[in-house]
Design an enzyme around this catalytic site. Structure first.
Site, PDB file in Angstrom:
ATOM      1  N   LYS A  17      83.549  82.005  85.533  1.00  0.00           N
ATOM      2  CA  LYS A  17      84.654  82.626  86.265  1.00  0.00           C
ATOM      3  C   LYS A  17      84.728  81.974  87.632  1.00  0.00           C
ATOM      4  O   LYS A  17      83.779  82.026  88.412  1.00  0.00           O
ATOM      5  CB  LYS A  17      84.428  84.126  86.396  1.00  0.00           C
TER       6      LYS A  17
ATOM      7  N   LYS B 195      87.571  81.460  82.753  1.00  0.00           N
ATOM      8  CA  LYS B 195      88.632  82.134  83.501  1.00  0.00           C
ATOM      9  C   LYS B 195      88.780  81.496  84.870  1.00  0.00           C
ATOM     10  O   LYS B 195      87.773  81.291  85.529  1.00  0.00           O
ATOM     11  CB  LYS B 195      88.257  83.607  83.630  1.00  0.00           C
TER      12      LYS B 195
HETATM   13  C1  PBG Z   1      87.604  91.612  88.777  1.00  0.00           C
HETATM   14  C2  PBG Z   1      88.529  90.895  87.875  1.00  0.00           C
HETATM   15  C3  PBG Z   1      89.534  90.043  88.311  1.00  0.00           C
HETATM   16  C4  PBG Z   1      90.257  89.681  87.177  1.00  0.00           C
HETATM   17  C5  PBG Z   1      89.675  90.304  86.066  1.00  0.00           C
HETATM   18  N1  PBG Z   1      88.573  91.050  86.526  1.00  0.00           N
HETATM   19  C6  PBG Z   1      89.926  89.604  89.662  1.00  0.00           C
HETATM   20  C7  PBG Z   1      88.945  89.092  90.604  1.00  0.00           C
HETATM   21  O1  PBG Z   1      87.870  88.614  90.241  1.00  0.00           O
HETATM   22  O2  PBG Z   1      89.230  89.182  91.795  1.00  0.00           O
HETATM   23  C8  PBG Z   1      91.475  88.810  87.205  1.00  0.00           C
HETATM   24  C9  PBG Z   1      92.406  88.892  86.058  1.00  0.00           C
HETATM   25  C10 PBG Z   1      93.759  88.356  86.321  1.00  0.00           C
HETATM   26  O3  PBG Z   1      94.060  87.751  87.371  1.00  0.00           O
HETATM   27  O4  PBG Z   1      94.605  88.527  85.430  1.00  0.00           O
HETATM   28  N2  PBG Z   1      86.288  91.626  88.545  1.00  0.00           N
END
Ligand code: PBG
Length: 335
Positions: free
Chosen positions: A205, A259
């Site tokens: 991520k 992601k």
């Molecule tokens: C938070 C989380 C995020 C997303 C999924 N879980 C955002 C972040 O890490 O700030 C993003 C998903 C999206 O942008 O569609 N833990």
């Protein structure tokens, strides 16, 4: 106009356009396919018995009240979508420094999990493990000064995962990027007899600017102090993603995720070539919004761009795609 006919002997009979000449021949040799069972649909929920509150930065997506969330789960099932991922928009007075609401057995996520499990048991339910929907500072973990504490956060995340599992979650999805959380969660789940609860780890991520609309949807964006670069990955790195995935698999992850999605297809491909494990990708809020807004501005054909983007994930090696297009794409594929 007179055409000059060149000597094409160097082709040696090879003409790749032959297979592209008609719909039937293209269909015959198509390398990848897309079906509704490839999708996980992420939904946003709000603390209301019913209703839909449009999310302006994500045209077509809304925060759903309880009854509407159940309704959407039914529609998803009928369309052949195997699973939903739940994201809560937490009321202000339930946010705190340490995100303690994550442990409340009656928090919004748990109530939605119970309601959908009860009404639509055939749909798989994915729940996100991270503290950002519950913290006043918008970070995924607990803070000491400017620092996000790793091991202290993992302690809370384990409690959050157990809480969600008891409420009916089928797939625990840690999105927090703390070290060791997958192993700690697996151990705790097994310790309570939840040996069949899956873990889908947000393994690679990245600290990304494409999460903006999501943070708007769960109302964490305007609170966020600083950025998430001390726990989410540097977008300049690729080998590090393999180390993350390797650790998550060793710690007991069932599915590894990349992601965001489209800017990271190279990482998906490396995962596919390296690991014999199911691979998920998250086409995140900013990617979705760009296609929607681009279509509204007349720059791209919305449905065509949607399909092309989803096929790209399959071609890169994805087994499942978290996408806000899930419902529309499933409708189109079924039509
Ligand atoms: C938070 C989380 C995020 C997303 C999924 N879980 C955002 C972040 O890490 O700030 C993003 C998903 C999206 O942008 O569609 N833990």
């Amino acid at each position: 106009m007179a055409f000059v006919r060149h000597d094409m002997d160097f082709l040696g009979g090879r003409r790749l356009r032959r297979l592209r000449q008609a719909q039937w021949s293209r269909a015959m040799v198509r390398e990848t396919s897309l079906t509704p069972s490839d999708f996980i649909y992420p939904i946003f929920v709000m603390d209301a018995p019913e209703g839909r509150q449009p999310i302006h930065t994500m045209p077509g997506q809304s925060r759903l009240g309880l009854r509407d969330a159940v309704e959407v789960a039914r529609e998803a099932r009928d369309l052949g979508i195997p699973a939903l991922a739940i994201f809560p928009n937490t009321q202000d007075d339930r946010r705190s420094e340490d995100g303690g609401e994550a442990l409340n057995p009656d928090n919004l996520t748990c109530r939605v999990l119970r309601a959908i499990k009860d009404a639509v048991p055939e749909v798989g339910l994915v729940s996100d493990v991270a503290l950002d929907p519950y913290t006043t500072h918008g970070h995924d973990g607990v803070m000491a000064g400017e620092v996000i504490l790793n091991d202290e956060t993992v302690e809370i995340l384990v409690g959050q995962a157990l809480n969600q599992t008891r409420a009916g979650s089928d797939v625990i999805a840690p999105s927090d990027m703390m070290d060791g959380r997958v192993g700690a969660i697996r151990r705790a789940l097994d310790g309570e007899g939840h040996t069949d609860t899956l873990i889908m780890a947000y393994s690679a991520k990245y600290a990304s600017s494409f999460y903006g609309p999501f943070r708007d949807a769960i109302s964490s964006g305007n609170r966020l102090k600083g950025d998430k670069r001390t726990y989410q990955m540097d977008y300049a790195n690729s080998d590090e993603a393999l180390r993350e995935a390797e650790m998550d698999l060793d710690e007991g992850a069932d599915i590894i995720m990349v992601k965001p999605g489209m800017p990271y297809l190279d990482i998906i491909r490396r995962f596919k070539d390296t690991f014999n494990a199911p691979i998920a990708a998250y086409q995140v809020s900013g990617e979705y919004a760009m296609i929607e807004m681009g279509a509204k501005a007349g720059i791209v054909d919305r449905d065509a761009a949607m399909m092309e983007s989803l096929f790209a994930f399959k071609r890169a090696g994805c087994d499942t795609i978290l996408t806000y297009f899930a419902m529309d794409a499933a409708r189109k594929l079924g039509a």
